[in-house]
Enzyme design. Sequence first.
Site, short mmCIF file in Angstrom:
data_model
loop_
_atom_site.label_atom_id
_atom_site.label_comp_id
_atom_site.label_asym_id
_atom_site.label_seq_id
_atom_site.Cartn_x
_atom_site.Cartn_y
_atom_site.Cartn_z
N GLU A 86 0.85 -1.18 0.00
CA GLU A 86 0.00 0.00 0.00
C GLU A 86 0.89 1.24 0.00
OE1 GLU A 86 -3.21 -0.47 -0.22
OE2 GLU A 86 -2.99 -2.63 -0.01
N VAL A 87 0.50 2.23 -0.79
CA VAL A 87 1.37 3.39 -0.91
C VAL A 87 1.49 4.19 0.38
CG1 VAL A 87 1.10 3.79 -3.36
CG2 VAL A 87 -0.54 4.80 -1.75
#
Lengths: 506, 506
Positions: free
Chosen positions: A283-284
Site C-alpha cells: 500500500e502506498v
Amino acid sequence: MAITVCFSVFLLVNILQLNALPAFEYNQTSTVIVPKSIGQPWPMPAKYSSNSDLYSINSENFKFIPTGESCDVLYQAFVRYRRILFGRDQEVLKFKPHGKHSKAGSFDILYVNQLNRCDTYPSLNSDESYTLSANASGLHLQANSVWGALRGLETFSEIVYQLDDGTFVINGTAISDVPRFKHRGLLLDTSRHYLSLKTIKDNLDAMAQVKYNVFHWHIVDDQSFPYQSSMFPTMSQEGAFDQRHIYSQSDIKSIIEYARLRGIRVIPEFDSPDKYIHLGGDEVSFSCEIFYRKSNPDITKFMAGKTNKQKKKKKWGFASNYSRLGEYYSRSILLDIISDLKKGYIIWQEVIDNGATVSIGSADTVVEVWKSGYPAELEKITKLGYQTILSSCWYLNYIKYGSDWLPYYMCDPHNFNGTAKQKELVVGGEACMWGEYVDDTNLMSRTWPRASVVAERLWSAVDSISDTAGVQNRLEEHRCRMVKRGFPAESINGPGFCRDEFVPHE
Amino acid sequence: MAITVCFSVFLLVNILQLNALPAFEYNQTSTVIVPKSIGQPWPMPAKYSSNSDLYSINSENFKFIPTGESCDVLYQAFVRYRRILFGRDQEVLKFKPHGKHSKAGSFDILYVNQLNRCDTYPSLNSDESYTLSANASGLHLQANSVWGALRGLETFSEIVYQLDDGTFVINGTAISDVPRFKHRGLLLDTSRHYLSLKTIKDNLDAMAQVKYNVFHWHIVDDQSFPYQSSMFPTMSQEGAFDQRHIYSQSDIKSIIEYARLRGIRVIPEFDSPDKYIHLGGDEVSFSCEIFYRKSNPDITKFMAGKTNKQKKKKKWGFASNYSRLGEYYSRSILLDIISDLKKGYIIWQEVIDNGATVSIGSADTVVEVWKSGYPAELEKITKLGYQTILSSCWYLNYIKYGSDWLPYYMCDPHNFNGTAKQKELVVGGEACMWGEYVDDTNLMSRTWPRASVVAERLWSAVDSISDTAGVQNRLEEHRCRMVKRGFPAESINGPGFCRDEFVPHE
C-alpha cells in the site's frame, strides 16, 4: 410609506418577563461578548512578552528570508503565511492599537533561521521549539527544526494585526516557545459518515493554526470501510457506503502530504476485537492493513464471499487469502511484529486493562486513555512504565446547549497521583470528534473553535494560561481569526460578533 | 511499498469493549441508516397515493405551462423549479425505481392551472391548497391561488427522481393537499448574532422546501439593534454591534421580496417591556418602529444623548423627539392603535397571563404560547377566544447530543383539553432558533433538517404521518434532498450517507 402592502399584517409584541423562569424556559439574560484581545496568540507561548513599541509591517513587499537551512516545507509555508497575513481575502483583523503605543519603526522582512537540516516527516520526538522577536533590530524567528519554524510562523501570523487605517503592525515582542506535550492529536472518524478531502484538508489547516501535530484518522469501522486498498480493492467495493464514499490511494497520499507540509503526522486506525493485521505490503500510504473483522458478521461473510451481492454477482471473497494470514493470529504476535518492524504503535487502554501480554520494550508504545476515571488509569498505566495520551475528557462530539468549552480547557493530563517520572510518561492527548452526527455539513463548525481549547491545554505551560478571563478574551479573538481565515468556527461564548464575519458559500 | 518513510510511525490498535460502559463513555452501538424512501414528499400531503406506473420526464425540453391566471410569482417559480429539478448542480437524486414498475409514458409539460388572480402578498388566510396528478393524461397541477401553486410545484420537485441511467421519472400519483394549520413559522434572531442576507435567504429557500409560510424575524433586542431606520439612523449607528452589522432599508426590502416570491410572510419583532412604539411613519418596509427601550439602560442613555460616545462626539440623542412619543405610552393604547390601523398583531402569552386590557376585537389577534405547560395555556387562551400559535416545544436552539427530532415531531398543537371550537382557534406554530450560539458559521446546519420536522407537524394531516418508521425514512430522503440542493442539512439519525453529499465551500 413607500411600500405599504408589501409587508406583514402582523406586529409581534414581546413583553417577556425574564425573572423566575422554569429551567426549560427561555433565559435571555446573556450578555454580549465584545472582543478585547488584539494580536494575542492562541495557544499561548511558553514565554511571551510584548510592549507598547509599535512597528509597522510593509505588506506590499514583505519577505520571509531564510538565514539557515531551508527546504520545500519551509518555502511552501512562506507562501501560505504570506497569503494568510496579507492576502486580499485573508487580511488580518483591523483594530486600533491597544494601550499606549509609540511608532518605533517599519519592517518588511522576517528572518527565519532554521538551524538543522529539514526532516522529511515529523515524528513524536520532533523539536517544535522556536524563538520569535520583534524589536529595534527587526523581526527574527529561530528554530532548531523546520517544525519549530512552522510553529513560529503561525505565531507570527497571529501577532501581526491591522489598524483602522489599514496599516499592518506588530508590537515589540519576545517569545520563547516550546510545547508542553509532544503528542497533540485530533481524531476524525470517516466510518460513521464520510468526510470529503476538502473537509479533511480544511481541518488540517485549522489544526495547524492551533499547533496540533497528529491527525488520528479513524478511517474505517463496522459502519463503513472507505479505505480503498490496492491489494484488496474488494474491501471497499463491498464495505464502503457506495463507490463515491471511498478514499483512493492517491486521496490518502494527498492528505498525508497536506499534513506533512503543516508538521502534522497522520495516524490511521484499523480497529476490531481480535483482529488480524497485515503489516508491510505494497500500500502506498498505510503500512498496515486489517484483513478480517470478527466483530462484524457482514464483513466476515464478505471475506468468505458469502454476501447476497457476492452470490448474485458471483464475486469472490478473500477465502483464498486466509492462508497468508494464518501466521498473524494473536495479539501478542501482532505487537511483536510491529516492534520488529520498528513501527511505533498506540493501543487503547483496554489492552493494558485486560492484562494482555504486550511487549513494552519499545520506547514508542503509547497507551490511549479514553474511559472515565482517567486519573486512576493514568496513574496505573504510567506506574507500569508505559507512555500515555489522554482523550477521556475531550470527546467533542458530545455537544450540549450553551458554552461548553471551560471543562475541556480545565482538564489536565497531569491531574493524577504519580511521581515526576510518571508524569513525564504522559506524552500528550487527543480531542475526538466521533462521526455519528457529523459529516461535511457540520464537521468544521462543530469541531472549531472547540478543539482549539484542547490544543492550548496540550501546548501551553500551565502557568501561562491560568488567567481565565484573559483566556476567554483570547479565545474570542482566536475564533474571529479562524472565521477571518475562512473557517466556520462557531460562536461559543454567547451573543457577540466578529468584525469580519464568516462569509457563507455563494 | 511505494512510499515508506512518508507515513506515521504509529499504528493504533483499537480493541474497544462495548458492553457495560458507564454513561459518560463512548457507546458506538449505532447502526447505519440506509435511505429507503425514494421520491416521497416532505411534508406529507393531506391525501397522497402513488402507483407503479412510471412516467419518464423529458428534462431537456421540460416546460411549465400556465393554463389559468399567471403572474411574476408563478413565472419566477417556474424558473426556480426548473433549476431545482434539472439544473446541472441541482439534479434530483438517482435511484433505481422502487418496487415493480411499468414504463407508462413520457411527459415534458406540467400544466399549472391557477384559478384566481394572483395576490401580491401572502396573508394568514391565503389558500395554499392544490391538487397534483401524474397519470395517462399527463402532469397537472391545480390551485385556487398562486400560493397553492407554489406549494404544488415544490411537491412536484420532490416526487420526480432520477434512475441510475440518468432518466428522470415520476410514478403515477394523485395528490390533494391542504395545510392543517395556516400559520407555520420559523423564528430567527439577528440580535444576539448578526446573520448575513445570504444566510437569511438560504433559510427562506429551505423554508419554502418544507412549506413554511412565516419568517418571524426577531430583528433587534437588547444585545444589538441592527435595523437601520430611515427616520432614526442613529438607532443602529449606536445600537448595532458595528456598522457592518446592519440591515439597511434596501436589505430589508430584498428579504421581503425574496420571501414573497416563495409565499412567505415576514413578521418583524421589536420587543421590550413597557415599550413605546411608533406606527406608520415612512419606513419602506416595516410599519412599526420602536423608539424607546426602558429595559436597556444603554439605549435609554443613548436616547437621551448621554452615552460616552455621544458626549465625546457631541452627537445628539432623541431627547427632542420625546414629545412626539408622549401619546403612546401605555400598552393598551398601543394595541388600540394597531387595531385602528387595521394591522394584525401577535403577542406573547404574558400579555394575556398578566391580564392586560388587550383589545381582542380584531380577528387578527394571535397569542404565541412559548412557556412550558403549554396544554393548560392553550386551553386558557382559546377559552378566552383568542387565536393562538404554539412554540413551547420547538426551541431548536436547545441542542443536545444524539438524535433529538422525535420529541419535536410528536408535539401537537391540538394536545390540550378543549372544544372543537377552541381547537379551531389554534392557527399554527413556530419553530424558534434563538441566536445566542448561532451565526453564519452554523445557523443552517443547526436549523436544518430539524426545523423540517416542525414543518411537517404543522402542514400534514395527523392520520397521514402516524407511521413513525415511514417518517424516519422520508426524513432521511428529505435531508439528502436538502443536501443535494446545496443546504448543509446535518445528519440527525446516526451513521449513514447521502448519495450526493454536501459539497463544502472551495
